[in-house]
Enzyme design. Structure first.
Site, PDB file in Angstrom:
ATOM      1  CE  LYS A 207      -3.578   2.388   2.653  1.00  0.00           C
ATOM      2  NZ  LYS A 207      -4.566   2.258   3.728  1.00  0.00           N
ATOM      3  CE  LYS A 260      -6.202   1.890  -0.318  1.00  0.00           C
ATOM      4  NZ  LYS A 260      -6.625   1.929   1.041  1.00  0.00           N
TER       5      LYS A 260
END
Ligand code: PBG
Length: 336
Positions: A207, A260
């Site tokens: 992420k 992400k």
């Protein structure tokens, strides 16, 4: 003209779908759902057209709307009735996500994935307790070199409690999104010890500290009140580091690996696809959704076509599961 190779032969109607390499199904998608304990009506999220925060009473109807489109899984985010320094409402038995999970799993067959993080629950908006608080230092003291930063190991204790409380409420899968070192191992251990050996962990494994989360932070009211998340989320310039970061989550027992955001990080999705056999998830985040909506409102882009092409590209890069705010619209489109 001696052209032996003519790729256009396979682009004719009738054959092009037969040789198509990638297709999207409603079952590829996970729809994010926001449940808000501070409201008793649905509240539209301005920067995410078509999305709303719903009160607890509306959690089941909201999820039923998702399921009518053919999408079978939701990711639950909660906006608690109150916030505090340590984010204690995140692991409350009657917390907003726990209560919504109980209702949704009792009344529907939806696969419920719960976000395990603290940023919506702490009054400072960071993804864990601050070092200064844990060490008993002065709140608000900011050192020039480091700023106020999140205490990694104290956050792990909170994440264990969050994961167990969510699994106790019936969550089918736990998705820790805080990028703390050791979070997957800590959660796996806590789930196993509490008898939830069958509950998988989908790690937000790679992420990035991204500017594309802006609209989500409005939606979930989880913007940091100072500083940013660069001390825990990944540096956008780093590609090799993603492999190391993800390998740790694999060692710690992650069942699904997430990248992400999605579109600006398709190289990472593709790297993970090659490097690991695990299912790969990609999170097509709020900013990716908002930018297509904004451009289409101006008449500059075709919303549905660009959304479809985005999701197809994410799948082509190697994602098996896609978290997306387009889930319902595109599921409806592809099954019609
Ligand atoms: C919280 C969290 C964020 C998102 C999902 N979980 C925001 C952040 O890290 O600031 C972003 C999702 C989106 O933008 O759609 N840890």
């Amino acid at each position: 003209m001696d052209l032996t190779h003519r790729p256009r032969r396979l682009r004719k109607d009738g054959i092009r779908t037969l040789v198509s390499e990638t297709s999207l199904e409603p079952s590829d998608f996970i729809a994010p759902v926001f449940v808000d304990a501070t409201t008793d009506e649905r509240v539209a999220i301005d920067s995410m057209p078509g999305h709303e925060r719903v009160p607890l009473e509306e959690a089941v109807p909201r999820v039923e709307e998702v399921r009518e489109t053919g999408v079978e899984a939701v990711m639950l985010f909660g906006i608690p009735e109150s916030k505090d320094r340590a984010g204690t409402r995140a692991w409350a038995d009657d917390g907003v996500v726990q209560a919504a999970t109980r209702r949704i799993t009792a009344e529907t067959d939806t696969y419920v994935i719960t976000d395990a993080c603290l940023c919506e629950y702490t009054d400072h908006g960071h993804c864990g307790p601050l070092e200064a608080d844990v060490l008993g230092g002065e709140n608000g003291h900011e050192c020039h070199d480091h700023g106020l930063t999140v205490d990694n190991d104290a956050t792990l204790e909170a994440l264990e409690k969050i994961a167990v409380s969510q699994a106790d409420a019936g969550a089918d899968m736990i998705a820790p999104s805080g990028m703390m070192d050791g979070m997957v191992g800590a959660i796996r251990g806590a789930l196993d010890e509490s008898g939830h050996t069958d509950v998988p962990v989908m790690s937000y494994a790679a992420k990035y500290q991204s500017a594309f989360y802006g609209p989500f932070r409005d939606a979930a009211d989880g913007a940091p009140s100072f500083g940013d998340r660069r001390h825990y989320q990944m540096d956008p310039g780093n590609r090799r580091e993603a492999l190391r970061e993800v390998a740790l989550d694999v060692e710690e027992g992650a069942d699904v690996l997430m990248v992400k955001p999605a579109l600006p990080y398709l190289d990472i999705v593709s790297d993970l696809r090659r490097e690991f056999d695990h299912p790969i998830a990609a999170y097509n985040v709020s900013g990716e959704y908002a930018m297509l909506h904004a451009a289409s409102e101006k008449g500059w882009l075709d919303l549905e076509a660009t959304a479809l092409e985005s999701l197809l590209s994410i799948k082509r890069a190697g994602a098996d599961l896609i978290l997306t705010y387009f889930a319902e619209d595109i599921a409806r489109k592809i099954s019609s």
